[in-house]
Design an enzyme around this catalytic site. Structure first.
Site, PDB file in Angstrom:
ATOM      1  N   ASP A 170      -5.240  -5.806  -9.204  1.00 47.90           N
ATOM      2  CA  ASP A 170      -5.753  -6.397  -7.973  1.00 47.90           C
ATOM      3  C   ASP A 170      -7.234  -6.037  -7.843  1.00 47.90           C
ATOM      4  O   ASP A 170      -7.607  -5.057  -7.208  1.00 47.90           O
ATOM      5  CB  ASP A 170      -4.958  -5.866  -6.779  1.00 47.90           C
ATOM      6  CG  ASP A 170      -5.198  -6.680  -5.531  1.00 47.90           C
ATOM      7  OD1 ASP A 170      -5.607  -7.847  -5.656  1.00 47.90           O
ATOM      8  OD2 ASP A 170      -4.970  -6.153  -4.422  1.00 47.90           O
ATOM      9  N   LYS A 175     -10.773  -9.082  -1.697  1.00 44.03           N
ATOM     10  CA  LYS A 175      -9.588  -9.086  -2.557  1.00 44.03           C
ATOM     11  C   LYS A 175      -9.247 -10.475  -3.100  1.00 44.03           C
ATOM     12  O   LYS A 175      -8.644 -10.593  -4.166  1.00 44.03           O
ATOM     13  CB  LYS A 175      -8.378  -8.583  -1.755  1.00 44.03           C
ATOM     14  CG  LYS A 175      -8.491  -7.147  -1.292  1.00 44.03           C
ATOM     15  CD  LYS A 175      -8.134  -6.198  -2.409  1.00 44.03           C
ATOM     16  CE  LYS A 175      -7.929  -4.804  -1.860  1.00 44.03           C
ATOM     17  NZ  LYS A 175      -7.437  -3.893  -2.894  1.00 44.03           N
ATOM     18  N   GLU A 226      -1.576  -1.798 -10.540  1.00 44.03           N
ATOM     19  CA  GLU A 226      -0.380  -2.102  -9.760  1.00 44.03           C
ATOM     20  C   GLU A 226       0.705  -2.707 -10.653  1.00 44.03           C
ATOM     21  O   GLU A 226       0.454  -3.142 -11.778  1.00 44.03           O
ATOM     22  CB  GLU A 226      -0.713  -3.079  -8.619  1.00 44.03           C
ATOM     23  CG  GLU A 226      -1.867  -2.609  -7.725  1.00 44.03           C
ATOM     24  CD  GLU A 226      -2.004  -3.403  -6.446  1.00 44.03           C
ATOM     25  OE1 GLU A 226      -1.000  -3.999  -5.992  1.00 44.03           O
ATOM     26  OE2 GLU A 226      -3.115  -3.427  -5.884  1.00 44.03           O
ATOM     27  N   HIS A 257      -2.442   7.616  -3.438  1.00 44.53           N
ATOM     28  CA  HIS A 257      -3.580   6.713  -3.263  1.00 44.53           C
ATOM     29  C   HIS A 257      -3.993   6.639  -1.792  1.00 44.53           C
ATOM     30  O   HIS A 257      -5.185   6.747  -1.458  1.00 44.53           O
ATOM     31  CB  HIS A 257      -3.229   5.315  -3.775  1.00 44.53           C
ATOM     32  CG  HIS A 257      -4.272   4.285  -3.493  1.00 44.53           C
ATOM     33  ND1 HIS A 257      -5.512   4.303  -4.077  1.00 44.53           N
ATOM     34  CD2 HIS A 257      -4.269   3.204  -2.651  1.00 44.53           C
ATOM     35  CE1 HIS A 257      -6.231   3.274  -3.634  1.00 44.53           C
ATOM     36  NE2 HIS A 257      -5.496   2.599  -2.765  1.00 44.53           N
ATOM     37  N   GLN A 295     -15.423  -5.017   0.973  1.00 43.07           N
ATOM     38  CA  GLN A 295     -14.245  -4.552   1.707  1.00 43.07           C
ATOM     39  C   GLN A 295     -14.619  -3.619   2.861  1.00 43.07           C
ATOM     40  O   GLN A 295     -14.106  -3.738   3.978  1.00 43.07           O
ATOM     41  CB  GLN A 295     -13.294  -3.839   0.738  1.00 43.07           C
ATOM     42  CG  GLN A 295     -12.007  -3.348   1.367  1.00 43.07           C
ATOM     43  CD  GLN A 295     -11.101  -2.662   0.352  1.00 43.07           C
ATOM     44  OE1 GLN A 295     -11.488  -2.444  -0.783  1.00 43.07           O
ATOM     45  NE2 GLN A 295      -9.890  -2.337   0.774  1.00 43.07           N
ATOM     46  N   TYR A 299       0.888  -1.172   0.000  1.00 42.33           N
ATOM     47  CA  TYR A 299       0.000   0.000   0.000  1.00 42.33           C
ATOM     48  C   TYR A 299       0.921   1.216   0.000  1.00 42.33           C
ATOM     49  O   TYR A 299       1.019   1.953   0.967  1.00 42.33           O
ATOM     50  CB  TYR A 299      -0.871  -0.067   1.266  1.00 42.33           C
ATOM     51  CG  TYR A 299      -1.968   0.957   1.411  1.00 42.33           C
ATOM     52  CD1 TYR A 299      -2.958   1.109   0.444  1.00 42.33           C
ATOM     53  CD2 TYR A 299      -2.056   1.738   2.564  1.00 42.33           C
ATOM     54  CE1 TYR A 299      -3.989   2.016   0.612  1.00 42.33           C
ATOM     55  CE2 TYR A 299      -3.084   2.650   2.745  1.00 42.33           C
ATOM     56  CZ  TYR A 299      -4.050   2.788   1.764  1.00 42.33           C
ATOM     57  OH  TYR A 299      -5.082   3.688   1.943  1.00 42.33           O
ATOM     58  N   GLU A 353      -7.528  -2.251  -9.530  1.00 43.22           N
ATOM     59  CA  GLU A 353      -6.432  -1.518  -8.907  1.00 43.22           C
ATOM     60  C   GLU A 353      -5.211  -1.652  -9.797  1.00 43.22           C
ATOM     61  O   GLU A 353      -4.765  -2.774 -10.094  1.00 43.22           O
ATOM     62  CB  GLU A 353      -6.133  -2.037  -7.501  1.00 43.22           C
ATOM     63  CG  GLU A 353      -7.203  -1.663  -6.490  1.00 43.22           C
ATOM     64  CD  GLU A 353      -6.829  -1.966  -5.056  1.00 43.22           C
ATOM     65  OE1 GLU A 353      -7.527  -1.484  -4.159  1.00 43.22           O
ATOM     66  OE2 GLU A 353      -5.822  -2.681  -4.839  1.00 43.22           O
TER      67      GLU A 353
END
Length: 423
Positions: free
Chosen positions: A241, A261, A209, A141, A248, A136, A207
């Site tokens: 992701d 996730k 990444e 973000h 969540q 993270y 997401e």
């Protein structure tokens, strides 16, 4: 300079200047055809070079490697040979593909067997992932999410600038690009409802990444220093992701991400080596306060990799929704791996470490729908006139990435996945 990175090199294979796979790249992957079992290949232009066949023709006889290592369904056994061998194989492939070398192109039989059109092969998962960590590490973000869900004046939690935040994820549901992703079911609770309900997520998200893959093991109890981390990293892939935001929100307190996730993460099939990415190294953001000594690292350890995200409705056009860059990462991969191993956690070959969502400072550079639509309050309008607050069934999410310098483009191809309805 690594000789395979020489920008003056040209191949006897015709390669478009906009290709992600010039002779200076040479990423590794696993492919199969209707006549070939899964094996190791290298991307070059619009083709895949079959290393298994090259090994059978003794093209690697001067390298201390058993050529049968290329006849495997994952890269793990090849990666286990060690960095000097990865580099020697990449250099040898570079030699074979240069326009002044006819060892392949002067042998019609070999050329027919070892060179296949990319459109005619099926790409598979590049590695068998034993362990998966999701970090993270984008300050933009983390700030956006903290602003949405907490006090905007204290968007970052007190530990964020001191420690690369991460969590262990489920490796079994990491899938290769092109694999459809089914909308997950789960528990959610609307703010105005007295109790939770079970059903399909309504807030499906991507997401953006980048993930690195480890290529060297440590023993249980050992740790890795940031300046040593590069020797433990084989290469990088693009990583989506997928996230179910409503699931969540309900489940993550107090322990963090779980079913929201674990239903799917998608990776690009070609692993781009750190050697190939060396020209794109840049300094990362200034870290203030200064990290603790075990995380301190001077020099250029971020990578200038342009990243793009597209949403494509069924039978529709691709819509560019985000442009970001891997160089924005506050915590770099060297620090991430150092922190992962700092408690003695042993590192294994083929482990995958995702960066966390990569966002820039401007709205068009945000790496998730959660941010792009600001928690669903500002819909994106696509070229067909439809709106998106989160992903719809039959949408395909496509991510692409590349570095470009001195006329040389080193790319990853793409990672894509189509959303299927929940069961």
């Amino acid at each position: 300079m690594l000789r395979a990175n020489d920008p003056t090199l040209h191949s006897w294979i015709e390669i478009s200047p906009t290709s992600d796979f010039p002779i200076q790249n040479l990423p590794f992957g696993i492919f199969q055809t209707h006549t070939k079992t899964p094996r190791v290949g290298v991307a070059i232009g619009d083709y895949v070079l079959d290393l298994c066949v090259l090994g059978q023709y003794n093209m690697f006889e001067l390298i201390d490697i058993d050529p049968t290592v290329f006849n495997r369904p994952f890269l793990n056994d090849f990666i286990a040979q060690g960095k000097p061998i990865w580099r020697a194989v990449r250099n040898r492939v570079s030699d074979l593909l240069r326009n002044n070398n006819d060892e392949i192109c002067g042998n019609p039989e070999l050329m027919e067997k070892c060179l296949l059109k990319m459109s005619e092969v099926q790409m598979l998962m590049p590695v068998k992932v034993g362990n998966y960590t999701d970090f993270y590490s984008s300050i933009e973000h983390a700030t956006n999410v903290g602003t949405m869900f907490r006090d905007p004046k204290n968007a970052l939690l007190p530990n964020w600038k001191h420690i690369p935040i991460g969590y262990h994820g489920r490796a079994s549901s990491i899938v290769v690009s092109g694999t459809p992703v089914r909308r997950p079911n789960g528990q959610t609770k609307a703010p105005d409802e007295p109790a939770p309900a079970f059903g399909p997520t309504r807030l499906l998200d991507f997401e953006l990444e980048v993930a690195f893959i480890t290529g060297r093991e440590t023993n249980h109890g050992e740790s890795i220093l940031p300046e040593e981390a590069e020797d433990y990293i084989f290469g990088l892939v693009l990583f989506n992701d997928w996230s179910a935001r409503d699931i969540q929100t309900w489940e993550y307190v107090p322990l963090g991400p779980f079913l929201a996730k674990s239903f799917a993460s998608s990776v690009s099939p070609w692993v781009v080596t750190l050697d190939a990415l060396k020209p794109f190294r840049v300094k990362g953001p200034e870290q203030d306060p200064k990290p603790l000594p075990y995380l301190q690292l001077a020099g250029e350890h971020n990578y200038d990799i342009h990243l793009e995200v597209f949403i494509q409705p069924e039978d529709g056009a691709e819509n560019l929704v985000s442009r970001s860059n891997y160089k924005y990462m506050y915590w770099n991969m060297h620090q991430q791996l150092a922190h992962q191993s700092s408690n003695g956690c042993n590192i294994q070959i083929g482990d995958m470490y995702a960066s966390g969502t990569i966002s820039g400072s401007e709205k068009g550079s945000y790496g998730s729908m959660l941010e792009l639509t600001w928690r669903g309050t500002q819909a994106l309008v696509l070229s067909d006139g439809t709106e998106r607050k989160f992903l719809h069934d039959a949408d395909t999410v496509i991510m692409r990435g590349y570095g470009e310098r001195n006329g040389i483009r080193i790319g990853f191809g793409e990672v894509s996945g189509k959303v299927l309805p929940a069961l």
